[in-house]
Design an enzyme around this catalytic site. Structure first.
Site, PDB file in Angstrom:
ATOM      1  N   ASP A  76       0.883  -1.163   0.000  1.00 25.87           N
ATOM      2  CA  ASP A  76       0.000   0.000   0.000  1.00 25.87           C
ATOM      3  C   ASP A  76       0.923   1.215   0.000  1.00 25.87           C
ATOM      4  O   ASP A  76       1.516   1.551   1.024  1.00 25.87           O
ATOM      5  CB  ASP A  76      -0.896  -0.005   1.234  1.00 25.87           C
ATOM      6  CG  ASP A  76      -1.832   1.192   1.279  1.00 25.87           C
ATOM      7  OD1 ASP A  76      -2.230   1.679   0.202  1.00 25.87           O
ATOM      8  OD2 ASP A  76      -2.157   1.642   2.393  1.00 25.87           O
ATOM      9  N   GLU A  90      -0.951  -1.265  -4.957  1.00 29.69           N
ATOM     10  CA  GLU A  90      -2.154  -0.494  -5.233  1.00 29.69           C
ATOM     11  C   GLU A  90      -1.818   0.640  -6.198  1.00 29.69           C
ATOM     12  O   GLU A  90      -0.808   1.319  -6.042  1.00 29.69           O
ATOM     13  CB  GLU A  90      -2.751   0.075  -3.943  1.00 29.69           C
ATOM     14  CG  GLU A  90      -4.096   0.730  -4.179  1.00 29.69           C
ATOM     15  CD  GLU A  90      -4.778   1.145  -2.900  1.00 29.69           C
ATOM     16  OE1 GLU A  90      -5.846   0.602  -2.598  1.00 29.69           O
ATOM     17  OE2 GLU A  90      -4.234   2.026  -2.202  1.00 29.69           O
ATOM     18  N   ASP A 102      -2.706   0.826   7.048  1.00 26.67           N
ATOM     19  CA  ASP A 102      -1.874   0.697   5.841  1.00 26.67           C
ATOM     20  C   ASP A 102      -1.407  -0.746   5.655  1.00 26.67           C
ATOM     21  O   ASP A 102      -1.340  -1.248   4.540  1.00 26.67           O
ATOM     22  CB  ASP A 102      -0.674   1.639   5.924  1.00 26.67           C
ATOM     23  CG  ASP A 102      -1.099   3.072   6.162  1.00 26.67           C
ATOM     24  OD1 ASP A 102      -1.375   3.777   5.183  1.00 26.67           O
ATOM     25  OD2 ASP A 102      -1.179   3.471   7.341  1.00 26.67           O
TER      26      ASP A 102
END
Length: 190
Positions: free
Chosen positions: A7, A67, A140
């Protein structure tokens, strides 16, 4: 197969290491890489790169799931996160990882089956899918786990679709359109 889920961010980079074997997912490790907002950006990017390399060397994943950027209201934020993603992708390429990128929408659908799921719903599904006692913290890291699980689901679907479609004989196709009944018969008689 080991997957490194990421992330991306500049202050916090969430990471996860998942192992997928015999249709079972094991959470090996997860956490965050932190950088001090008072440091110059180039130093923060170096910290992200070096810490990511340590994680890659420690766990030897074959895949990296990252991501993708989504819309930010703040242009400065999107630029800095884009720079962090560049460093993350560089670390993956430098270490010969197979890199896949997923949008937040793909992650929500991949974990919950619902594109408008909120962060809490995604986290609860991560907890449930991995049979954890609690939701991984911080957010996260939980997001990085969700990204890695999405990659596993995507990878499985790709394998299924590839093996399924390779078993279908196109010689049996006599027309370009067919009814559902004709399609079922084609699948049964392949």
């Amino acid at each position: 197969m080991k997957i490194l889920g990421i992330d991306p961010g500049t202050a916090i980079v969430g990471f996860s290491i998942l192992e997928y074997e015999n249709s079972k997912i094991d959470l090996i490790d997860y956490g965050c890489i932190y950088t001090d907002k008072n440091l110059p950006m180039e130093e923060r990017l170096l910290i992200i790169f070096n810490e990511l390399e340590k994680i890659i060397q420690k766990y030897s994943p074959e895949h990296m799931a990252v991501e993708e950027l989504f819309y930010f209201k703040n242009n400065k934020t999107v630029i800095s996160v884009g720079e962090a993603r560049g460093v993350i992708l560089l670390a993956g390429m430098k270490n010969n990882l197979k890199i896949s990128e997923y949008t937040p929408l793909q992650v929500k659908i991949g974990i919950t089956g619902y594109g408008k799921a909120d962060k809490k719903q995604v986290q609860l599904m991560v907890k449930t899918l991995l049979k954890l006692k609690e939701i991984p913290k911080p957010d996260d890291a939980a997001d990085a786990i969700a990204i890695a699980i999405t990659h596993i689901n995507s990878f499985n679907n790709l394998q299924f679709n590839t093996s399924f479609s390779s078993n279908i004989s196109t010689k049996a196709l006599t027309k370009t359109k067919m009814s559902a009944k004709e399609f079922r018969e084609l699948m049964i008689n392949k």
